[in-house]
Design an enzyme around this catalytic site. Structure first.
Site, PDB file in Angstrom:
ATOM      1  N   ARG A 161       2.093  -9.485  28.928  1.00 46.13           N
ATOM      2  CA  ARG A 161       1.009  -9.509  29.499  1.00 46.13           C
ATOM      3  C   ARG A 161      -0.468  -9.244  28.625  1.00 46.13           C
ATOM      4  O   ARG A 161      -1.243  -8.803  29.027  1.00 46.13           O
ATOM      5  CB  ARG A 161       1.116  -7.873  30.393  1.00 46.13           C
ATOM      6  N   SER A 192       1.369  -3.236  38.761  1.00 47.36           N
ATOM      7  CA  SER A 192       1.987  -2.140  38.016  1.00 47.36           C
ATOM      8  C   SER A 192       0.728  -1.705  37.189  1.00 47.36           C
ATOM      9  O   SER A 192      -0.021  -2.456  36.613  1.00 47.36           O
ATOM     10  CB  SER A 192       3.030  -3.029  37.015  1.00 47.36           C
ATOM     11  N   GLU A 216      -1.545  -1.306  31.809  1.00 47.77           N
ATOM     12  CA  GLU A 216      -1.690  -2.901  31.980  1.00 47.77           C
ATOM     13  C   GLU A 216      -2.870  -3.232  32.867  1.00 47.77           C
ATOM     14  O   GLU A 216      -3.484  -4.078  32.488  1.00 47.77           O
ATOM     15  CB  GLU A 216      -0.377  -3.277  33.037  1.00 47.77           C
TER      16      GLU A 216
HETATM   17  C1  LIG Z   1       0.598  -6.366  44.948  1.00 53.01           C
HETATM   18  C2  LIG Z   1       0.399  -6.905  43.507  1.00 53.01           C
HETATM   19  C3  LIG Z   1       1.608  -7.500  42.637  1.00 53.01           C
HETATM   20  C4  LIG Z   1       1.442  -7.792  41.230  1.00 53.01           C
HETATM   21  N1  LIG Z   1       2.606  -8.257  40.873  1.00 53.01           N
HETATM   22  C5  LIG Z   1       2.394  -8.782  39.495  1.00 53.01           C
HETATM   23  C6  LIG Z   1       3.595  -9.417  38.703  1.00 53.01           C
HETATM   24  O1  LIG Z   1       4.718  -9.415  39.213  1.00 53.01           O
HETATM   25  N2  LIG Z   1       3.500  -9.804  37.393  1.00 53.01           N
HETATM   26  C7  LIG Z   1       2.153  -9.691  36.909  1.00 53.01           C
HETATM   27  O2  LIG Z   1       1.984 -10.090  35.675  1.00 53.01           O
HETATM   28  N3  LIG Z   1       1.017  -9.255  37.432  1.00 53.01           N
HETATM   29  C8  LIG Z   1       1.074  -8.940  38.822  1.00 53.01           C
HETATM   30  N4  LIG Z   1       0.137  -8.251  39.555  1.00 53.01           N
HETATM   31  C9  LIG Z   1      -1.258  -8.063  38.710  1.00 53.01           C
HETATM   32  C10 LIG Z   1      -2.136  -9.406  39.080  1.00 53.01           C
HETATM   33  O3  LIG Z   1      -1.970 -10.172  40.105  1.00 53.01           O
HETATM   34  C11 LIG Z   1      -1.936 -10.364  37.692  1.00 53.01           C
HETATM   35  O4  LIG Z   1      -2.335  -9.693  36.490  1.00 53.01           O
HETATM   36  C12 LIG Z   1      -2.913 -11.585  37.884  1.00 53.01           C
HETATM   37  O5  LIG Z   1      -2.425 -12.701  36.987  1.00 53.01           O
HETATM   38  C13 LIG Z   1      -4.459 -11.231  37.527  1.00 53.01           C
HETATM   39  O6  LIG Z   1      -5.182 -12.128  38.056  1.00 53.01           O
HETATM   40  P1  LIG Z   1      -6.570 -12.178  38.687  1.00 53.01           P
HETATM   41  O7  LIG Z   1      -7.228 -13.246  39.106  1.00 53.01           O
HETATM   42  O8  LIG Z   1      -6.525 -11.105  40.011  1.00 53.01           O
HETATM   43  O9  LIG Z   1      -7.320 -11.485  37.548  1.00 53.01           O
HETATM   44  P2  LIG Z   1      -8.434 -10.157  37.586  1.00 53.01           P
HETATM   45  O10 LIG Z   1      -7.508  -9.089  37.970  1.00 53.01           O
HETATM   46  O11 LIG Z   1      -9.438 -10.620  38.386  1.00 53.01           O
HETATM   47  O12 LIG Z   1      -8.663 -10.009  35.813  1.00 53.01           O
HETATM   48  C14 LIG Z   1      -7.717  -9.475  35.055  1.00 53.01           C
HETATM   49  C15 LIG Z   1      -8.161  -9.658  33.555  1.00 53.01           C
HETATM   50  O13 LIG Z   1      -8.349 -11.165  33.491  1.00 53.01           O
HETATM   51  C16 LIG Z   1      -9.865 -11.395  33.084  1.00 53.01           C
HETATM   52  N5  LIG Z   1     -10.182 -12.731  33.781  1.00 53.01           N
HETATM   53  C17 LIG Z   1      -9.810 -12.874  35.172  1.00 53.01           C
HETATM   54  N6  LIG Z   1     -10.100 -14.219  35.477  1.00 53.01           N
HETATM   55  C18 LIG Z   1     -10.412 -14.777  34.124  1.00 53.01           C
HETATM   56  C19 LIG Z   1     -11.074 -16.052  33.933  1.00 53.01           C
HETATM   57  N7  LIG Z   1     -11.093 -17.181  34.303  1.00 53.01           N
HETATM   58  N8  LIG Z   1     -11.327 -16.047  32.436  1.00 53.01           N
HETATM   59  C20 LIG Z   1     -11.434 -15.062  31.406  1.00 53.01           C
HETATM   60  N9  LIG Z   1     -11.042 -13.826  32.025  1.00 53.01           N
HETATM   61  C21 LIG Z   1     -10.608 -13.740  33.210  1.00 53.01           C
HETATM   62  C22 LIG Z   1     -10.563 -10.143  33.660  1.00 53.01           C
HETATM   63  O14 LIG Z   1     -11.807  -9.940  33.009  1.00 53.01           O
HETATM   64  C23 LIG Z   1      -9.564  -9.075  33.687  1.00 53.01           C
HETATM   65  O15 LIG Z   1      -9.759  -8.431  32.265  1.00 53.01           O
HETATM   66  C24 LIG Z   1       0.257  -7.712  40.855  1.00 53.01           C
HETATM   67  C25 LIG Z   1      -0.987  -7.117  41.548  1.00 53.01           C
HETATM   68  C26 LIG Z   1      -0.666  -6.938  42.945  1.00 53.01           C
HETATM   69  C27 LIG Z   1      -1.864  -6.408  43.558  1.00 53.01           C
END
Ligand SMILES: Cc1cc2nc3c(=O)[nH]c(=O)nc-3n(C[C@H](O)[C@H](O)[C@H](O)COP(=O)(O)OP(=O)(O)OC[C@H]3O[C@@H](n4cnc5c(N)ncnc54)[C@H](O)[C@@H]3O)c2cc1C
Length: 308
Positions: A177, A225, A298
């Site tokens: 992660r 998580s 996380e």
């Molecule tokens: C219902 C649910 C289920 C989930 N299941 C999983 C799972 O099975 N496995 C898992 O790993 N995660 C899971 N997640 C967590 C999440 O979906 C992942 O971590 C996902 O990859 C985050 O992507 P995001 O675009 O939403 O990032 P954000 O939440 O918008 O950002 C997360 C981090 O990344 C940074 N960031 C985002 N985009 C960029 C960019 N373009 N450049 C630089 N930094 C950036 C942000 O500043 C922040 O620090 C789940 C979440 C939910 C709500």
């Protein structure tokens, strides 16, 4: 700041809005306002914004789908660069049929679905990860023994000196992660997939999707998580420890440890970031007292919660 950002907006293909409630941009539906929110439509837009923030000494923050963040109730006193729609292009076969490039705003489930239909394997089990490619790279998102580190060949970033750079996947400090990518905005990623029968991939997707549907509170706002699973042989998962501490259903205000999945803290409706933070603190204390394990987050804390 508003005046100079309005001038910046004229140079961008994307848009700039002011005083934007971040709750609209997070899956938690929680978070105070950003002073400004930019939705870029190109790498050049991202360069312009970071240059502007640097010159004006204004903090900036990248956001994808906001599915792994808890934004403080006070919000973020700077410019949020929301990489999503506008940077959601997909280019097939950029170096042979198995190598595809995706804009950082492409939703991970969409990439999983489209590549599986094309008979490309490696990311199909991320069908239920509701983030973007950019957020997935930064978090090294993963599920069911697949994660971004396994298929990312290279990543395009705009670094803190507003230089556009391409980093090879092998140079990235991939961990569970985490990717070690900080102070930079991911604008695109190139993936190298394997080959598989699309029907086999579809069945794989169905199986994992069904498992997820049963085990996660899909219908309640959350961030997935909240805690990392403790690493090391024989360690229990964070969810098992929280469950064993009797914390399912533990609630502060409108934030509650999910009854369905103990590593999820859900927003029952109208929860504040402080409510969620209080549940986090309570869980950490009880798990430490009960099992001697210090749970690590996380979820990424944004705004004044970062200092908490
Ligand atoms: C219902 C649910 C289920 C989930 N299941 C999983 C799972 O099975 N496995 C898992 O790993 N995660 C899971 N997640 C967590 C999440 O979906 C992942 O971590 C996902 O990859 C985050 O992507 P995001 O675009 O939403 O990032 P954000 O939440 O918008 O950002 C997360 C981090 O990344 C940074 N960031 C985002 N985009 C960029 C960019 N373009 N450049 C630089 N930094 C950036 C942000 O500043 C922040 O620090 C789940 C979440 C939910 C709500």
């Amino acid at each position: 700041m508003v005046d100079s950002l309005q001038k910046l907006a004229l140079r961008l293909r994307g848009t700039v809005e002011f005083d934007v409630p971040l709750a609209r941009y997070t899956t938690y539906r929680i978070g105070g306002p950003a002073a400004a929110l930019v939705i870029p439509e190109s790498t050049e837009d991202v360069v312009e914004v970071l240059k502007f923030c640097n010159d004006a000494a204004i903090p900036s923050l990248a956001l994808g789908h906001g599915s792994n963040v808890l934004v403080s109730d006070a919000g973020f006193a700077g410019v949020v660069v929301r990489v999503g729609k506008g940077m959601d292009w997909l280019e097939e076969g950029v170096d042979g049929p198995e190598v595809w490039q995706a804009g950082a705003g492409v939703p991970t489930p969409r990439l999983a679905r489209i590549t599986a239909r094309a008979g490309l394997s490696g990311i199909q089990r991320l069908i239920g990860v509701p983030g973007t490619v950019g957020g997935g790279v930064v978090m090294n998102a993963g599920a069911h023994r697949q994660n971004f580190s396994q298929t990312v060949r290279s990543v395009e970033i705009v670094d803190s000196d507003w230089k556009v750079r391409t980093i090879a996947g092998s140079e990235i400090q991939w961990r569970y992660r985490s990717s070690g990518i900080e102070n930079a905005i991911v604008t695109a990623a190139t993936f190298e997939f394997g080959r598989a029968d699309p029907n086999v991939l579809e069945r794989d997707i169905q199986r994992h999707f069904e498992w997820r549907r049963k085990g996660t509170p899909f219908d309640e706002p959350c961030c997935g998580s909240v805690f990392l699973n403790p690493q090391g042989a024989g360690q229990h998962s964070a969810g098992q420890l929280i469950d064993a501490a009797g914390l399912k259903g533990f609630r502060v205000g409108a934030a509650q440890v999910s009854q369905k999945h103990a590593n999820y803290i859900v927003n029952l409706g109208g929860a504040t970031a402080s409510d969620v933070k209080a549940v986090i603190d309570g869980v950490r204390e009880r798990v430490l007292a009960g099992f001697g394990v210090e749970l690590q987050l996380e979820v990424r804390l944004i705004g004044d919660e970062e200092q908490a």
